[in-house]
Design a protein around this motif. Structure first.
Motif, PDB file in Angstrom:
ATOM      1  N   ASP A 119       0.828  -1.209   0.000  1.00  0.00           N
ATOM      2  CA  ASP A 119       0.000   0.000   0.000  1.00  0.00           C
ATOM      3  C   ASP A 119       0.863   1.260   0.000  1.00  0.00           C
ATOM      4  N   LEU A 120       1.918   1.274   0.807  1.00  0.00           N
ATOM      5  CA  LEU A 120       2.793   2.445   0.863  1.00  0.00           C
ATOM      6  C   LEU A 120       3.455   2.721  -0.480  1.00  0.00           C
ATOM      7  N   LEU A 121       3.935   1.684  -1.132  1.00  0.00           N
ATOM      8  CA  LEU A 121       4.618   1.871  -2.417  1.00  0.00           C
ATOM      9  C   LEU A 121       3.664   2.467  -3.452  1.00  0.00           C
ATOM     10  N   ILE A 122       2.424   1.993  -3.453  1.00  0.00           N
ATOM     11  CA  ILE A 122       1.445   2.552  -4.391  1.00  0.00           C
ATOM     12  C   ILE A 122       1.156   4.003  -4.058  1.00  0.00           C
ATOM     13  N   ARG A 123       1.010   4.319  -2.787  1.00  0.00           N
ATOM     14  CA  ARG A 123       0.721   5.700  -2.387  1.00  0.00           C
ATOM     15  C   ARG A 123       1.881   6.643  -2.696  1.00  0.00           C
ATOM     16  N   ILE A 124       3.107   6.146  -2.562  1.00  0.00           N
ATOM     17  CA  ILE A 124       4.289   6.988  -2.761  1.00  0.00           C
ATOM     18  C   ILE A 124       4.570   7.235  -4.239  1.00  0.00           C
ATOM     19  N   PHE A 125       4.378   6.214  -5.076  1.00  0.00           N
ATOM     20  CA  PHE A 125       4.860   6.314  -6.457  1.00  0.00           C
ATOM     21  C   PHE A 125       3.766   6.450  -7.507  1.00  0.00           C
ATOM     22  N   CYS A 126       2.514   6.248  -7.128  1.00  0.00           N
ATOM     23  CA  CYS A 126       1.438   6.288  -8.122  1.00  0.00           C
ATOM     24  C   CYS A 126       0.479   7.442  -7.833  1.00  0.00           C
ATOM     25  N   THR A 127       0.334   8.337  -8.795  1.00  0.00           N
ATOM     26  CA  THR A 127      -0.617   9.437  -8.676  1.00  0.00           C
ATOM     27  C   THR A 127      -2.022   8.910  -8.933  1.00  0.00           C
ATOM     28  N   PRO A 128      -2.984   9.157  -8.032  1.00  0.00           N
ATOM     29  CA  PRO A 128      -4.362   8.682  -8.253  1.00  0.00           C
ATOM     30  C   PRO A 128      -4.994   9.367  -9.461  1.00  0.00           C
ATOM     31  N   GLY A 129      -6.081   8.779  -9.925  1.00  0.00           N
ATOM     32  CA  GLY A 129      -6.812   9.402 -11.029  1.00  0.00           C
ATOM     33  C   GLY A 129      -7.403   8.416 -12.004  1.00  0.00           C
ATOM     34  N   CYS A 130      -7.417   7.129 -11.662  1.00  0.00           N
ATOM     35  CA  CYS A 130      -7.915   6.107 -12.583  1.00  0.00           C
ATOM     36  C   CYS A 130      -9.363   6.351 -12.960  1.00  0.00           C
ATOM     37  N   VAL A 154      -8.172   0.876  -4.142  1.00  0.00           N
ATOM     38  CA  VAL A 154      -8.399   1.769  -3.001  1.00  0.00           C
ATOM     39  C   VAL A 154      -7.756   3.131  -3.242  1.00  0.00           C
ATOM     40  N   ASN A 155      -6.583   3.132  -3.882  1.00  0.00           N
ATOM     41  CA  ASN A 155      -5.854   4.379  -4.119  1.00  0.00           C
ATOM     42  C   ASN A 155      -6.166   5.015  -5.472  1.00  0.00           C
ATOM     43  N   ASP A 156      -7.207   4.499  -6.166  1.00  0.00           N
ATOM     44  CA  ASP A 156      -7.631   5.050  -7.456  1.00  0.00           C
ATOM     45  C   ASP A 156      -6.492   5.052  -8.469  1.00  0.00           C
ATOM     46  N   VAL A 157      -5.785   3.936  -8.512  1.00  0.00           N
ATOM     47  CA  VAL A 157      -4.644   3.762  -9.412  1.00  0.00           C
ATOM     48  C   VAL A 157      -5.000   2.695 -10.443  1.00  0.00           C
ATOM     49  N   GLY A 158      -4.583   2.889 -11.691  1.00  0.00           N
ATOM     50  CA  GLY A 158      -4.889   1.958 -12.756  1.00  0.00           C
ATOM     51  C   GLY A 158      -4.175   0.627 -12.608  1.00  0.00           C
ATOM     52  N   ILE A 159      -4.706  -0.381 -13.286  1.00  0.00           N
ATOM     53  CA  ILE A 159      -4.137  -1.735 -13.231  1.00  0.00           C
ATOM     54  C   ILE A 159      -3.931  -2.235 -14.657  1.00  0.00           C
TER      55      ILE A 159
END
Length: 396
Positions: A119-130, A154-159
């Motif tokens: 979760d931390l890695l996604i929050r740190i390196f991925c800008t939300p907006g999916c 959860v972090n509104d990040v694309g997959i």
């Protein structure tokens, strides 16, 4: 004075400075009381100096508050990190790693299982907006661990998905072709879940060294690595600055109940993770148990040998069953196998009777598959006996 207060500066060079979100790079991290002082008459953190109102059950009689539970824990768990480094470096040397330098405590993040690190890695390196068609993305290789997708959502990040082959190997050319400027993290589960298959270090090297991946981090999730003959990718961390390895005490160490995991990577990335995490994320009870586990790796390796022997026994028994069509090779503490039909009914019926495995038939390439964890010899025998009985009842 805390040894770790230097960890709260922000990296200005390296992969972290290049890839992290600008707001994270400019973050002034919360400075907790133990960042400054951890000894003396501590009247700085509004703790209750009269002591805890209770203790763990085994410490109540006789009363033993040796852990001083009224005091906040160390924010960075340096002792645990050093023990982990000593063990992993020793294993790397045993496996004749080409790395001339081992990992150090500054290469290690300690958290609440490896899920906190994901979760931390996604929050740190991925800008939300999916959801608005913007923002960054992670890349996964299904079938794989489900929390990557959950944390991204959860972090509104694309997959972005590049499935494994039917034999559960990485499709490296397809992965590299699928990378976009929005791809910030590539998750590789090794050994895989539910695949049980390790990814060769040569594949990880190929991914890490490709020009296509220089704008992202490669996250190698090694929850099951101690059951595998493939060496840990921790040996690559000091060689490549875009590899992060996730590990946990939940599997081979048998410590799932304490929720303790690690991210191992370049110090600038680990520094950012420490900046963003909650101040006291690992509690003293977990810390104490983790320290004891990492000091007792002889028992760890003894238990791993026992699991591997039972894995061989269970696989051999499954091979004798005419309704079992395929047993996948395993580098883990579980077996994935395919039955001819009605796997979900078999799973549910067995679970209702008290023997619980996992239905994986909805995962890619896993049609009619069950996943069974290797248990004690008695548990394994009961599983096999009930599997034969229930399958016969359902299909007769």
């Amino acid at each position: 004075m805390s040894e770790e207060k230097k960890e709260q500066s922000n990296p200005t060079t390296g992969r972290a400075a290049l890839l992290a979100r600008p707001n994270v790079l400019s973050l002034q991290p919360y400075r907790c009381a133990r960042d400054d002082y951890s000894t003396g008459i501590l009247l700085d953190a509004n703790e209750n100096a009269l002591g805890p109102t209770s203790l763990p059950t085994n410490s109540l009689d006789p009363y033993d508050n040796g852990m001083e539970l009224e005091r906040y824990p160390c924010p960075y768990q340096r002792g645990i990190k050093q023990l982990l480094c000593d063990y992993r470096n020793g294993k790397s040397n045993t496996n004749n790693s080409n790395s001339s330098e081992g990992i150090k405590p500054e290469n290690v993040f300690c958290g609440v299982g490896s899920d906190e690190a994901i979760d931390l890695l996604i929050r740190i390196f991925c800008t939300p907006g999916c959801t608005t068609g913007d923002g960054d993305a992670i890349m996964i290789t299904p079938p794989t661990y489900g929390m990557y997708k959950v944390c991204a959502n959860v972090n509104d990040v694309g997959i972005q998905s590049v499935p494994l082959t039917p034999d559960f190997d990485l499709r490296i050319p397809e992965i590299l072709k699928s990378v976009t400027p929005q791809t910030k993290l590539l998750f590789v589960c090794s050994p895989g879940n539910p695949t049980a298959k390790s990814i060769p270090l040569s594949d990880i090297r190929q991914l890490a060294s490709s020009p296509s991946t220089q704008g992202l981090l490669i996250i190698v999730d090694e929850a099951y690595i101690d059951f595998s003959s493939t060496p840990s990718a921790t040996s690559l961390v000091t060689e490549y600055d875009n590899i992060i390895v996730l590990q946990t005490l939940s599997k081979a160490f048998g410590m799932a109940g304490i929720r303790c995991g690690f991210a191992i990577g370049p110090s600038d990335v680990i520094q950012l993770m420490n900046n963003v995490k909650a101040p006291y994320n690992v509690n003293k009870l977990t810390s104490d148990a983790a320290n004891n586990a990492l000091k007792n790796t002889k028992l760890l390796e003894e238990n791993v040998r026992g699991v591997l022997e039972q894995r061989r026994v269970v696989a051999g028994e499954l091979e004798k069953l005419e309704f079992v069509e395929k047993i996948y090779p395993s580098d883990s503490n579980f077996l994935l196998f395919r039955v001819k039909e009605k796997a979900n009914e078999v799973y549910k019926t067995m679970a209702d009777r008290g023997v619980v495995s996992r239905f994986r038939g909805r995962e890619m390439h896993c049609n009619e598959c069950l996943r069974v964890t290797i248990g004690t010899p008695d548990e394994n025998r009961k599983f096999l006996d009930m599997l034969k009985t229930v399958y016969g009842e359902i299909t007769s």
